[in-house]
Design a protein around this motif. Structure first.
Motif, PDB file in Angstrom:
ATOM      1  N   MET A  29       0.815  -1.216   0.000  1.00  0.00           N
ATOM      2  CA  MET A  29       0.000   0.000   0.000  1.00  0.00           C
ATOM      3  C   MET A  29       0.853   1.274   0.000  1.00  0.00           C
ATOM      4  SD  MET A  29      -1.385  -0.037   3.936  1.00  0.00           S
ATOM      5  CE  MET A  29      -2.298   1.480   3.805  1.00  0.00           C
ATOM      6  N   PHE A  30       2.162   1.133   0.204  1.00  0.00           N
ATOM      7  CA  PHE A  30       3.058   2.282   0.232  1.00  0.00           C
ATOM      8  C   PHE A  30       3.907   2.329  -1.034  1.00  0.00           C
ATOM      9  CE2 PHE A  30       2.550   1.081   4.740  1.00  0.00           C
ATOM     10  CZ  PHE A  30       1.927   2.235   5.192  1.00  0.00           C
ATOM     11  N   ASP A  31       4.085   3.537  -1.562  1.00  0.00           N
ATOM     12  CA  ASP A  31       4.969   3.745  -2.709  1.00  0.00           C
ATOM     13  C   ASP A  31       6.423   3.643  -2.264  1.00  0.00           C
ATOM     14  OD1 ASP A  31       2.824   4.260  -4.402  1.00  0.00           O
ATOM     15  OD2 ASP A  31       2.897   6.426  -4.059  1.00  0.00           O
ATOM     16  N   ASP A  32       7.316   3.487  -3.234  1.00  0.00           N
ATOM     17  CA  ASP A  32       8.748   3.513  -2.951  1.00  0.00           C
ATOM     18  C   ASP A  32       9.104   4.835  -2.276  1.00  0.00           C
ATOM     19  OD1 ASP A  32       8.629   1.181  -4.403  1.00  0.00           O
ATOM     20  OD2 ASP A  32      10.002   1.839  -5.985  1.00  0.00           O
ATOM     21  N   ASP A  33      10.012   4.776  -1.322  1.00  0.00           N
ATOM     22  CA  ASP A  33      10.515   5.961  -0.617  1.00  0.00           C
ATOM     23  C   ASP A  33       9.411   6.805   0.019  1.00  0.00           C
ATOM     24  OD1 ASP A  33      13.232   5.427  -1.175  1.00  0.00           O
ATOM     25  OD2 ASP A  33      13.031   6.330  -3.160  1.00  0.00           O
ATOM     26  N   SER A  34       8.374   6.164   0.532  1.00  0.00           N
ATOM     27  CA  SER A  34       7.283   6.885   1.201  1.00  0.00           C
ATOM     28  C   SER A  34       7.704   7.457   2.547  1.00  0.00           C
ATOM     29  CB  SER A  34       6.085   5.959   1.423  1.00  0.00           C
ATOM     30  OG  SER A  34       5.470   5.624   0.211  1.00  0.00           O
ATOM     31  N   PHE A  35       8.715   6.867   3.164  1.00  0.00           N
ATOM     32  CA  PHE A  35       9.135   7.266   4.505  1.00  0.00           C
ATOM     33  C   PHE A  35      10.629   7.578   4.523  1.00  0.00           C
ATOM     34  CE2 PHE A  35       5.574   4.345   4.991  1.00  0.00           C
ATOM     35  CZ  PHE A  35       4.702   5.104   5.758  1.00  0.00           C
ATOM     36  N   ASP A  36      11.013   8.477   5.399  1.00  0.00           N
ATOM     37  CA  ASP A  36      12.440   8.744   5.602  1.00  0.00           C
ATOM     38  C   ASP A  36      13.104   7.576   6.320  1.00  0.00           C
ATOM     39  OD1 ASP A  36      11.571  12.130   6.292  1.00  0.00           O
ATOM     40  OD2 ASP A  36      12.389  11.337   4.425  1.00  0.00           O
ATOM     41  N   VAL A  37      12.424   7.036   7.320  1.00  0.00           N
ATOM     42  CA  VAL A  37      12.955   5.926   8.121  1.00  0.00           C
ATOM     43  C   VAL A  37      11.835   4.935   8.395  1.00  0.00           C
ATOM     44  CG1 VAL A  37      14.028   5.280  10.321  1.00  0.00           C
ATOM     45  CG2 VAL A  37      14.616   7.456   9.257  1.00  0.00           C
ATOM     46  N   VAL A  38      12.147   3.660   8.257  1.00  0.00           N
ATOM     47  CA  VAL A  38      11.202   2.604   8.616  1.00  0.00           C
ATOM     48  C   VAL A  38      11.845   1.775   9.718  1.00  0.00           C
ATOM     49  CG1 VAL A  38       9.932   0.570   7.837  1.00  0.00           C
ATOM     50  CG2 VAL A  38      10.200   2.525   6.301  1.00  0.00           C
ATOM     51  N   LEU A  39      11.143   1.635  10.822  1.00  0.00           N
ATOM     52  CA  LEU A  39      11.628   0.859  11.962  1.00  0.00           C
ATOM     53  C   LEU A  39      10.972  -0.513  11.976  1.00  0.00           C
ATOM     54  CD1 LEU A  39      11.222   3.623  14.686  1.00  0.00           C
ATOM     55  CD2 LEU A  39      13.293   3.049  13.422  1.00  0.00           C
ATOM     56  N   GLN A  40      11.780  -1.534  12.118  1.00  0.00           N
ATOM     57  CA  GLN A  40      11.290  -2.898  12.321  1.00  0.00           C
ATOM     58  C   GLN A  40      11.916  -3.375  13.637  1.00  0.00           C
ATOM     59  OE1 GLN A  40       9.081  -4.620  10.754  1.00  0.00           O
ATOM     60  NE2 GLN A  40       8.874  -3.587   8.798  1.00  0.00           N
ATOM     61  N   ILE A  41      11.279  -3.022  14.738  1.00  0.00           N
ATOM     62  CA  ILE A  41      11.809  -3.341  16.057  1.00  0.00           C
ATOM     63  C   ILE A  41      11.071  -4.573  16.581  1.00  0.00           C
ATOM     64  CG2 ILE A  41      12.263  -2.457  18.394  1.00  0.00           C
ATOM     65  CD1 ILE A  41      13.635  -0.869  16.051  1.00  0.00           C
ATOM     66  N   ASP A  42      11.807  -5.649  16.741  1.00  0.00           N
ATOM     67  CA  ASP A  42      11.248  -6.918  17.229  1.00  0.00           C
ATOM     68  C   ASP A  42      10.064  -7.398  16.402  1.00  0.00           C
ATOM     69  OD1 ASP A  42      13.162  -7.119  19.168  1.00  0.00           O
ATOM     70  OD2 ASP A  42      11.912  -6.363  20.780  1.00  0.00           O
ATOM     71  N   THR A  43      10.185  -7.302  15.086  1.00  0.00           N
ATOM     72  CA  THR A  43       9.127  -7.816  14.219  1.00  0.00           C
ATOM     73  C   THR A  43       9.600  -8.952  13.317  1.00  0.00           C
ATOM     74  OG1 THR A  43       9.603  -6.036  12.662  1.00  0.00           O
ATOM     75  CG2 THR A  43       7.713  -5.726  14.087  1.00  0.00           C
ATOM     76  N   LEU A  44      10.806  -8.862  12.785  1.00  0.00           N
ATOM     77  CA  LEU A  44      11.244  -9.840  11.784  1.00  0.00           C
ATOM     78  C   LEU A  44      11.162 -11.278  12.278  1.00  0.00           C
ATOM     79  CD1 LEU A  44      14.303  -8.054  10.122  1.00  0.00           C
ATOM     80  CD2 LEU A  44      11.940  -8.166   9.321  1.00  0.00           C
ATOM     81  N   GLN A  45      11.440 -11.512  13.546  1.00  0.00           N
ATOM     82  CA  GLN A  45      11.441 -12.884  14.058  1.00  0.00           C
ATOM     83  C   GLN A  45      10.034 -13.472  14.181  1.00  0.00           C
ATOM     84  OE1 GLN A  45      12.302 -10.228  15.924  1.00  0.00           O
ATOM     85  NE2 GLN A  45      11.508 -10.424  17.986  1.00  0.00           N
ATOM     86  N   HIS A  46       9.004 -12.629  14.028  1.00  0.00           N
ATOM     87  CA  HIS A  46       7.623 -13.088  14.126  1.00  0.00           C
ATOM     88  C   HIS A  46       6.987 -13.356  12.767  1.00  0.00           C
ATOM     89  CE1 HIS A  46       7.530 -12.105  18.377  1.00  0.00           C
ATOM     90  NE2 HIS A  46       8.066 -10.943  18.083  1.00  0.00           N
TER      91      HIS A  46
END
Length: 162
Positions: A41-58
């Motif tokens: 649902m998001f275009d390329d480069d929609s955000f300056d920073v994307v945080l994935q804090i304790d998500t990848l392992q789930h």
């Protein structure tokens, strides 16, 4: 969503309904979605920073989410439990899965569907043509740069597309 988004107005992805309501009450923009389905649902480069804090392992497909994180953000930051931390290694050497402050569940009731290490992420980032800008470990709130794969319970990486 083609408008640039700053950290102050970044939409946070929140997994549980009760947390969504609490965020909305505090004036935080919230988008609730299934991360296993990606971030289409998001275009390329929609955000300056994307945080994935304790998500990848789930997630069922952490590699796809890592690529999606790099696609929708100029920078990505991930943090996850480092399975190679020395107390975890000692537990496995003794024949048991680790149960620690950072990995507080028994093997049979953990929400983590995968485990990873500092070195594993470096390999995954290279494989997906991501450039690691900074990497360190965290242990009891303190930064660990010397032997983080061994000395830190949390791995932290800042990256961008190569």
């Amino acid at each position: 969503m083609s408008d640039r988004t700053t950290l102050q107005s970044i939409a946070r992805l929140v997994p549980r309904g009760s947390r969504v309501l609490a965020c909305v009450k505090r004036g935080v923009n919230v988008i609730q979605l299934n991360l296993d389905e990606g971030l289409s649902m998001f275009d390329d480069d929609s955000f300056d920073v994307v945080l994935q804090i304790d998500t990848l392992q789930h997630l069922r497909n952490a590699e796809v989410m890592l690529r999606e994180t790099a696609r929708v953000g100029k920078l990505g930051i991930v943090a996850f439990p480092n399975f190679a931390h020395w107390p975890n290694r000692l537990s496995v050497l003794r024949g048991r899965m680790p149960v620690t402050k950072r990995l507080p569940y028994q093997w049979y009731d953990t929400p983590n569907i995968r485990v990873g290490t500092f070195k594993d992420f470096e390999v995954l980032a290279t494989r997906n043509r991501l450039s690691i800008l900074d990497a360190f470990g965290l242990q009891d709130g303190r930064e660990r740069r010397f032997l983080p794969n061994l000395t830190a319970s949390t791995a932290v990486f800042k990256f961008e597309r190569a």
